[in-house]
Motif scaffolding. Sequence first.
Motif, short mmCIF file in Angstrom:
data_model
loop_
_atom_site.label_atom_id
_atom_site.label_comp_id
_atom_site.label_asym_id
_atom_site.label_seq_id
_atom_site.Cartn_x
_atom_site.Cartn_y
_atom_site.Cartn_z
N HIS A 44 0.30 -1.30 -0.02
CA HIS A 44 0.31 -0.20 -0.37
C HIS A 44 1.25 1.16 0.25
O HIS A 44 0.64 1.91 -0.78
N ARG A 78 -9.09 -3.55 2.16
CA ARG A 78 -8.54 -2.28 2.08
C ARG A 78 -7.81 -2.10 2.79
O ARG A 78 -8.24 -2.56 4.19
N GLU A 108 -7.76 6.73 -0.01
CA GLU A 108 -8.91 5.53 -1.07
C GLU A 108 -8.38 5.64 -2.51
O GLU A 108 -8.38 4.32 -2.60
N THR A 112 -3.67 -1.09 -3.19
CA THR A 112 -2.84 -1.91 -2.48
C THR A 112 -2.43 -2.69 -3.11
O THR A 112 -2.94 -3.84 -3.99
#
Length: 134
Positions: A44, A78, A108, A112
């Motif tokens: 990420h 997420r 957002e 990732t």
Amino acid sequence: MLVEVARISELAPGGLKYVKVHGREIVLCNCDGKIFAVDNRCGHMNAPLNMGTLEGYYLTCPLHSVQFDVRTGEALNRPLYHYSGEEEAQTPPENFDNFPNWYSVLSEHIATCDLKTYRVVVEKASIKLEIKDE
Ligand code: FES
């Protein structure tokens, strides 16, 4: 090419160990005696996964809590953002008033990636990784 990176005695069950080999940052994961190796940098935002937590086969990033399956490197969820609203009570400078919300919205949009995995060989208490030229 197999490269020795650690001794089995250096990695307790449930433990994580950072190693750097041929310029690659890798974290070794001892999942109840079975050793796995994945990239140490989170897919990420690059947080060091050796500072995360390992439960079973699941390695959780210390920054936004993405969990990775160390058997496959797959990202399983997420990112989570931990703003509780307390940030507003800290009276940040005026130009940072909206920072938590801005950061959350921006994050957002950051994908990732799954982690690269490495084949592990344990021979005579020595942990070796298969490192391929890329
Ligand atoms: S840096 Fe790891 S989940 Fe965000």
